[in-house]
Design an enzyme around this catalytic site. Structure first.
Site, PDB file in Angstrom:
ATOM      1  N   GLU A   1       9.477  -3.334  13.314  1.00  0.00           N
ATOM      2  CA  GLU A   1       8.870  -2.417  12.663  1.00  0.00           C
ATOM      3  C   GLU A   1       7.660  -1.665  12.841  1.00  0.00           C
ATOM      4  OE1 GLU A   1       8.977  -2.000   7.620  1.00  0.00           O
ATOM      5  OE2 GLU A   1       7.939  -3.809   8.413  1.00  0.00           O
TER       6      GLU A   1
ATOM      7  N   CYS B   1      10.072   1.222   3.841  1.00  0.00           N
ATOM      8  CA  CYS B   1      11.159   0.349   4.196  1.00  0.00           C
ATOM      9  C   CYS B   1      12.350   0.895   4.432  1.00  0.00           C
ATOM     10  CB  CYS B   1      10.943  -1.033   3.619  1.00  0.00           C
ATOM     11  SG  CYS B   1      11.385  -0.881   1.761  1.00  0.00           S
TER      12      CYS B   1
ATOM     13  N   SER C   1       5.414  -6.909   4.540  1.00  0.00           N
ATOM     14  CA  SER C   1       5.831  -7.089   5.620  1.00  0.00           C
ATOM     15  C   SER C   1       6.758  -8.471   5.796  1.00  0.00           C
ATOM     16  CB  SER C   1       4.786  -7.325   6.778  1.00  0.00           C
ATOM     17  OG  SER C   1       4.119  -8.579   6.742  1.00  0.00           O
TER      18      SER C   1
ATOM     19  N   PHE D   1       0.785  -1.158   0.076  1.00  0.00           N
ATOM     20  CA  PHE D   1      -0.089  -0.165  -0.007  1.00  0.00           C
ATOM     21  C   PHE D   1       0.916   1.236  -0.076  1.00  0.00           C
ATOM     22  CE2 PHE D   1       0.694  -0.382   4.589  1.00  0.00           C
ATOM     23  CZ  PHE D   1       1.303   0.897   4.952  1.00  0.00           C
TER      24      PHE D   1
END
Length: 484
Positions: free
Chosen positions: A375, A281, A226, A149
């Protein structure tokens, strides 16, 4: 709703699948702006059949002809920059400057694909008298890309231009949270002359991804998301005997030395932490402050406090994401960390339903806290203190992730030490977001990447093609030897 229901794209036409639908939200307001189909294995199979039919003709098209599509596509991305950026803002929430930068990066990625005829020229050598060996690259065939996304325009263009220019037919499965940009990508590629069936788009969630992993006619799959899901996708795809490159999450460490330039470091660290609302990321997640760096931390606090949610920082993707990020902050504060800048109560006038968080800086975080290990994926920076560079490197090396790391210093020796010893696939010096530019490839280490090769640049060639070795002997003078 602002937009009609999202449709799949199969065989060069938009189609309405007979499947359940899910709402698509504008993160800045919480408003439902469209609905997305949750495709099943049936829709995936239809897309694969269409791609398989188109594959032989596309693979047989010379690569110099294939890349002409992407010359035109790049021009269309630039011509429609404002429109495409506005679409990214609506479905993802990015502020306008970030959305424009995303689309411009898509154009840069496409530009690299146009250079592939000069890069994949193959090799040829006369290995003995009258005997020639050569290597040429051939497409895998039907391939797939599953995208996240956080970059609805750019990340699809990590895979589409290179995979398709190299002769493959590709099935794109965008995130169901941001399905709108994919339609414009398909329309622009069609306008650029891409033949029907070379690109398919199948919208959906878990069932669609599982079907892509399982389908026997898909030869390669790229995934970005992820780490937890990347591991599942990689295991499932490879168990079904297909090549897979799955990029997972990150916990990027920025090591700040006392001699670092105060202004450059403060502005770069804050931009890295808060850009795209921290939902990338490559975002700064942990700053390891070495020794006497309070003067830099104070300047960072000033920068962060000057930022205005809604103007300088967009919303996170959902209410669930905002609640999850807030829990990390709450837990760190309860465990003894000091919140220097608190974005938990951010509100934007006129957009009270939006999922906003302001920039947040938390000092005196210890490496064992969840906010230092996991994260967070939000505009949050945890500061861990270290007495020297070796202790800072020990903190960085202890992370299971390995996407990116940076060091801020004026010392070439310290910089080299960190570059050599940081346990990450992408390392920067005085750079908050050390993303390599084409032709250099994007890709991390450890729990940030599963599979061989990279997703962009030269490294993507190994993923999207297979090598064929050819040996020929025409001259009688080659005689009889062990090759006969």
């Amino acid at each position: 709703m602002r937009y009609a229901d999202v449709q799949n794209y199969v065989g060069g036409a938009f189609v309405v699948p007979d499947v359940p639908v899910a709402p698509v939200y504008d993160p800045s307001s919480g408003e439902v702006i469209s609905r997305v189909p949750l495709s099943s294995a049936r829709e995936v199979d239809a897309a694969v059949r269409s791609a398989r039919e188109a594959a032989p003709a596309w693979a047989a098209t010379p690569i110099k002809d294939r890349v002409q599509v992407f010359y035109r596509y790049k021009a269309l991305l630039e011509r429609h920059l404002d429109e495409l950026a506005a679409l990214v803002t609506e479905e993802n929430g990015k502020i306008a400057s970030e959305a424009r930068a995303e689309v411009l990066k898509s154009a840069e990625l496409t530009e690299f694909s146009c250079s592939l005829p000069q890069i994949v020229t193959g090799e040829v050598l006369e290995v003995s008298r009258g005997v020639e060996c050569r290597v040429e690259r051939f497409p895998v065939g039907v391939v797939a890309a599953v995208t996240p996304f956080n970059f609805p325009n750019m990340v699809p263009n990590w895979s589409i231009p290179n995979a398709v220019a190299l002769g493959n037919c590709l099935i794109l499965k965008p995130s169901e949270l941001v399905p709108l940009s994919a339609r414009r990508i398909a329309e622009l590629l069609e306008e650029a002359g891409l033949p029907k069936g070379v690109l398919q788009i199948v919208h959906g969630g878990q069932e669609a991804v599982e079907a892509l992993c399982d389908h026997p006619d898909i030869g390669a799959l790229s995934f970005v998301g992820s780490t937890r899901i990347a591991k599942i996708v990689y295991r499932r795809a490879t168990a079904n005997l297909k090549r897979c490159l799955a990029l997972g999450g990150a916990k990027n460490h920025l090591i700040v030395m006392p001699d670092a330039d105060r202004e450059m470091t403060a502005s770069n660290v804050i931009a890295s932490m808060s850009g795209c609302a921290g939902q990338r990321c490559m975002a700064a997640s942990v700053m390891v402050a070495v020794s006497a760096t309070d003067h830099i931390v104070q300047r960072m606090v000033e920068h962060a406090r000057a930022m205005v949610p809604g103007r300088d920082v967009g919303p996170v993707i959902s209410e669930a994401a905002r609640e999850r990020i807030t829990r990390y902050i709450d837990e760190a504060e309860a465990a003894g960390a000091t919140v220097l800048v608190d974005g938990r109560h951010a509100r934007v006038p006129g957009r009270e339903g939006g999922y906003f968080l302001g920039p947040t800086i938390i000092d005196h975080v210890t490496p064992d806290m969840a906010i230092a290990r996991e994260e967070v994926f939000g505009p949050v920076l945890a500061i861990v203190r270290a007495k020297d560079v070796d202790e800072a490197l020990a903190v960085e090396n202890a992370s299971p992730y390995g996407n990116a790391a940076s060091v801020f210093t004026e010392s070439g020796g310290i910089a080299r030490r960190v570059m050599e010893r940081a346990n990450a696939g992408m390392v920067g010096v005085n750079v908050g977001v050390p993303v390599p530019r084409e032709p250099f490839s994007f890709g991390g280490w450890n729990d940030s990447k599963f599979g061989v090769g990279d997703i962009t640049g030269r490294g993507s060639i190994e993923l999207w093609t297979q090598a064929k070795k050819m040996t020929t002997k025409w001259n009688r003078e080659a005689g009889v030897n062990w090759m006969s």
